[in-house]
Design a protein around this motif. Structure first.
Motif, PDB file in Angstrom:
ATOM      1  N   CYS A 185     -15.982 -14.969  30.759  1.00 52.01           N
ATOM      2  CA  CYS A 185     -16.862 -14.092  29.995  1.00 52.01           C
ATOM      3  C   CYS A 185     -18.086 -14.846  29.512  1.00 52.01           C
ATOM      4  CB  CYS A 185     -16.126 -13.457  28.815  1.00 52.01           C
ATOM      5  SG  CYS A 185     -15.624 -14.608  27.548  1.00 52.01           S
ATOM      6  N   TRP A 186     -19.104 -14.093  29.171  1.00 55.54           N
ATOM      7  CA  TRP A 186     -20.339 -14.627  28.600  1.00 55.54           C
ATOM      8  C   TRP A 186     -20.197 -14.647  27.097  1.00 55.54           C
ATOM      9  CZ3 TRP A 186     -24.350 -16.324  31.607  1.00 55.54           C
ATOM     10  CH2 TRP A 186     -24.304 -15.974  32.953  1.00 55.54           C
ATOM     11  N   ILE A 187     -20.755 -15.666  26.463  1.00 53.76           N
ATOM     12  CA  ILE A 187     -20.756 -15.745  25.006  1.00 53.76           C
ATOM     13  C   ILE A 187     -22.203 -15.654  24.537  1.00 53.76           C
ATOM     14  CG2 ILE A 187     -20.234 -17.167  22.988  1.00 53.76           C
ATOM     15  CD1 ILE A 187     -17.941 -18.393  24.561  1.00 53.76           C
ATOM     16  N   LEU A 188     -22.499 -14.630  23.742  1.00 52.89           N
ATOM     17  CA  LEU A 188     -23.825 -14.478  23.155  1.00 52.89           C
ATOM     18  C   LEU A 188     -23.704 -14.755  21.674  1.00 52.89           C
ATOM     19  CD1 LEU A 188     -24.212 -12.838  25.809  1.00 52.89           C
ATOM     20  CD2 LEU A 188     -25.781 -11.424  24.522  1.00 52.89           C
ATOM     21  N   SER A 189     -24.489 -15.689  21.199  1.00 56.63           N
ATOM     22  CA  SER A 189     -24.489 -15.974  19.770  1.00 56.63           C
ATOM     23  C   SER A 189     -25.923 -15.916  19.275  1.00 56.63           C
ATOM     24  CB  SER A 189     -23.868 -17.343  19.483  1.00 56.63           C
ATOM     25  OG  SER A 189     -24.541 -18.352  20.193  1.00 56.63           O
ATOM     26  N   LYS A 190     -26.102 -15.272  18.149  1.00 52.37           N
ATOM     27  CA  LYS A 190     -27.434 -15.179  17.555  1.00 52.37           C
ATOM     28  C   LYS A 190     -27.428 -15.998  16.283  1.00 52.37           C
ATOM     29  CE  LYS A 190     -31.043 -12.032  16.162  1.00 52.37           C
ATOM     30  NZ  LYS A 190     -31.319 -12.613  14.864  1.00 52.37           N
ATOM     31  N   ILE A 191     -28.270 -17.006  16.255  1.00 53.47           N
ATOM     32  CA  ILE A 191     -28.402 -17.864  15.093  1.00 53.47           C
ATOM     33  C   ILE A 191     -29.739 -17.518  14.447  1.00 53.47           C
ATOM     34  CG2 ILE A 191     -28.519 -20.248  14.292  1.00 53.47           C
ATOM     35  CD1 ILE A 191     -26.882 -20.926  16.880  1.00 53.47           C
ATOM     36  N   PRO A 192     -29.741 -17.115  13.163  1.00 49.34           N
ATOM     37  CA  PRO A 192     -30.984 -16.677  12.526  1.00 49.34           C
ATOM     38  C   PRO A 192     -32.129 -17.676  12.705  1.00 49.34           C
ATOM     39  CG  PRO A 192     -29.125 -16.279  11.091  1.00 49.34           C
ATOM     40  CD  PRO A 192     -28.604 -17.072  12.265  1.00 49.34           C
TER      41      PRO A 192
ATOM     42  N   ARG B  60     -17.632  -0.434  26.510  1.00 49.78           N
ATOM     43  CA  ARG B  60     -16.793  -0.347  25.311  1.00 49.78           C
ATOM     44  C   ARG B  60     -17.040  -1.578  24.431  1.00 49.78           C
ATOM     45  NH1 ARG B  60     -13.839   0.646  29.654  1.00 49.78           N
ATOM     46  NH2 ARG B  60     -13.009  -1.461  29.642  1.00 49.78           N
ATOM     47  N   THR B  61     -16.940  -1.397  23.118  1.00 49.58           N
ATOM     48  CA  THR B  61     -17.047  -2.509  22.181  1.00 49.58           C
ATOM     49  C   THR B  61     -15.814  -2.528  21.301  1.00 49.58           C
ATOM     50  OG1 THR B  61     -19.458  -2.375  22.161  1.00 49.58           O
ATOM     51  CG2 THR B  61     -18.424  -3.567  20.359  1.00 49.58           C
ATOM     52  N   GLN B  62     -15.227  -3.702  21.177  1.00 47.02           N
ATOM     53  CA  GLN B  62     -14.091  -3.927  20.287  1.00 47.02           C
ATOM     54  C   GLN B  62     -14.520  -4.957  19.248  1.00 47.02           C
ATOM     55  OE1 GLN B  62     -11.298  -2.170  20.503  1.00 47.02           O
ATOM     56  NE2 GLN B  62     -11.969  -1.156  22.366  1.00 47.02           N
ATOM     57  N   PHE B  63     -14.081  -4.765  18.016  1.00 50.03           N
ATOM     58  CA  PHE B  63     -14.473  -5.659  16.929  1.00 50.03           C
ATOM     59  C   PHE B  63     -13.265  -6.445  16.441  1.00 50.03           C
ATOM     60  CE2 PHE B  63     -17.614  -2.325  16.986  1.00 50.03           C
ATOM     61  CZ  PHE B  63     -18.791  -3.031  16.876  1.00 50.03           C
ATOM     62  N   VAL B  64     -13.507  -7.704  16.091  1.00 54.24           N
ATOM     63  CA  VAL B  64     -12.447  -8.583  15.589  1.00 54.24           C
ATOM     64  C   VAL B  64     -13.064  -9.552  14.586  1.00 54.24           C
ATOM     65  CG1 VAL B  64     -12.722 -10.307  17.423  1.00 54.24           C
ATOM     66  CG2 VAL B  64     -10.511 -10.059  16.307  1.00 54.24           C
ATOM     67  N   ASP B  65     -12.257 -10.032  13.662  1.00 53.34           N
ATOM     68  CA  ASP B  65     -12.707 -11.056  12.717  1.00 53.34           C
ATOM     69  C   ASP B  65     -12.682 -12.397  13.440  1.00 53.34           C
ATOM     70  OD1 ASP B  65     -13.185 -12.870  10.729  1.00 53.34           O
ATOM     71  OD2 ASP B  65     -11.486 -12.257   9.463  1.00 53.34           O
ATOM     72  N   MET B  66     -13.827 -12.880  13.867  1.00 58.00           N
ATOM     73  CA  MET B  66     -13.891 -14.113  14.649  1.00 58.00           C
ATOM     74  C   MET B  66     -13.746 -15.369  13.801  1.00 58.00           C
ATOM     75  SD  MET B  66     -16.430 -13.376  17.777  1.00 58.00           S
ATOM     76  CE  MET B  66     -16.160 -11.957  18.817  1.00 58.00           C
TER      77      MET B  66
ATOM     78  N   ASP C 253     -17.012 -20.522  14.187  1.00 59.32           N
ATOM     79  CA  ASP C 253     -16.851 -21.816  14.839  1.00 59.32           C
ATOM     80  C   ASP C 253     -17.132 -21.643  16.340  1.00 59.32           C
ATOM     81  OD1 ASP C 253     -16.043 -24.228  15.948  1.00 59.32           O
ATOM     82  OD2 ASP C 253     -14.264 -24.390  14.663  1.00 59.32           O
ATOM     83  N   ILE C 254     -18.359 -21.935  16.730  1.00 56.10           N
ATOM     84  CA  ILE C 254     -18.794 -21.717  18.113  1.00 56.10           C
ATOM     85  C   ILE C 254     -17.952 -22.532  19.082  1.00 56.10           C
ATOM     86  CG2 ILE C 254     -20.727 -21.937  19.721  1.00 56.10           C
ATOM     87  CD1 ILE C 254     -22.582 -21.526  17.272  1.00 56.10           C
ATOM     88  N   ALA C 255     -17.696 -23.779  18.770  1.00 57.51           N
ATOM     89  CA  ALA C 255     -16.907 -24.628  19.670  1.00 57.51           C
ATOM     90  C   ALA C 255     -15.487 -24.096  19.832  1.00 57.51           C
ATOM     91  CB  ALA C 255     -16.887 -26.060  19.147  1.00 57.51           C
ATOM     92  N   ALA C 256     -14.892 -23.595  18.756  1.00 52.17           N
ATOM     93  CA  ALA C 256     -13.537 -23.055  18.840  1.00 52.17           C
ATOM     94  C   ALA C 256     -13.502 -21.785  19.680  1.00 52.17           C
ATOM     95  CB  ALA C 256     -12.987 -22.786  17.445  1.00 52.17           C
ATOM     96  N   ILE C 257     -14.490 -20.918  19.514  1.00 55.50           N
ATOM     97  CA  ILE C 257     -14.564 -19.706  20.346  1.00 55.50           C
ATOM     98  C   ILE C 257     -14.692 -20.106  21.809  1.00 55.50           C
ATOM     99  CG2 ILE C 257     -15.952 -17.658  20.900  1.00 55.50           C
ATOM    100  CD1 ILE C 257     -14.511 -17.332  18.258  1.00 55.50           C
TER     101      ILE C 257
END
Length: 108
Positions: A89-96, A39-45, A77-81
C-alpha cells in the motif's frame, strides 16, 4: 491532496485514515471519493495494534494520516506505521507547513 489520491486510487480500493483529520480531507475521503467507489475506513493510528488489525482486515491501497494532528497535536509514529504489514500500500502523510509525502514501502 486530492490529485494524489485520484492518481493512486480506483473504484473498489480502500483508504485507511487516522480517525482525526482535517475537515476538508474528511469530506474528500467520505463524500467525493465515495462517489467513485473508493471506501474509507478510520482507525486510531496512535494505537498500533488497532492499526495493524485494520490493515489486515481492510487491505488498504492507501494509508493516510496527518502528524501532528490539528488541533490535538497527537503524533503518529511514521516509522512504526511503515513497519506494519502493509507491503503493497501507499502511505500518504501530511506534515503541516510542508509538502505531502507519498511513499511506496516494500517490506522485505
Amino acid at each position: 491532496m486530492a490529485a494524489s489520491l485520484l492518481v493512486l486510487l480506483k473504484s473498489g480500493d480502500t483508504v485507511l485514515a487516522h480517525q482525526r483529520i482535517y475537515g476538508c480531507t474528511y469530506s474528500l475521503l467520505t463524500i467525493w471519493l465515495a462517489r467513485f467507489g473508493v471506501r474509507t475506513q478510520f482507525v486510531d493510528m496512535t494505537d498500533l495494534d488497532a492499526t495493524e488489525r485494520a490493515i489486515r482486515r481492510f487491505d488498504p491501497r492507501v494509508i493516510y494520516f496527518e502528524t501532528p494532528v490539528n488541533p490535538t497535536l497527537e503524533l503518529i509514529d511514521i516509522a512504526a506505521i511503515r513497519r506494519l504489514h502493509c507491503w503493497k500500500c501507499w502511505i500518504l502523510s501530511k506534515i503541516p507547513r510542508s509538502t505531502i509525502t507519498i511513499s511506496k514501502w516494500i517490506m522485505i
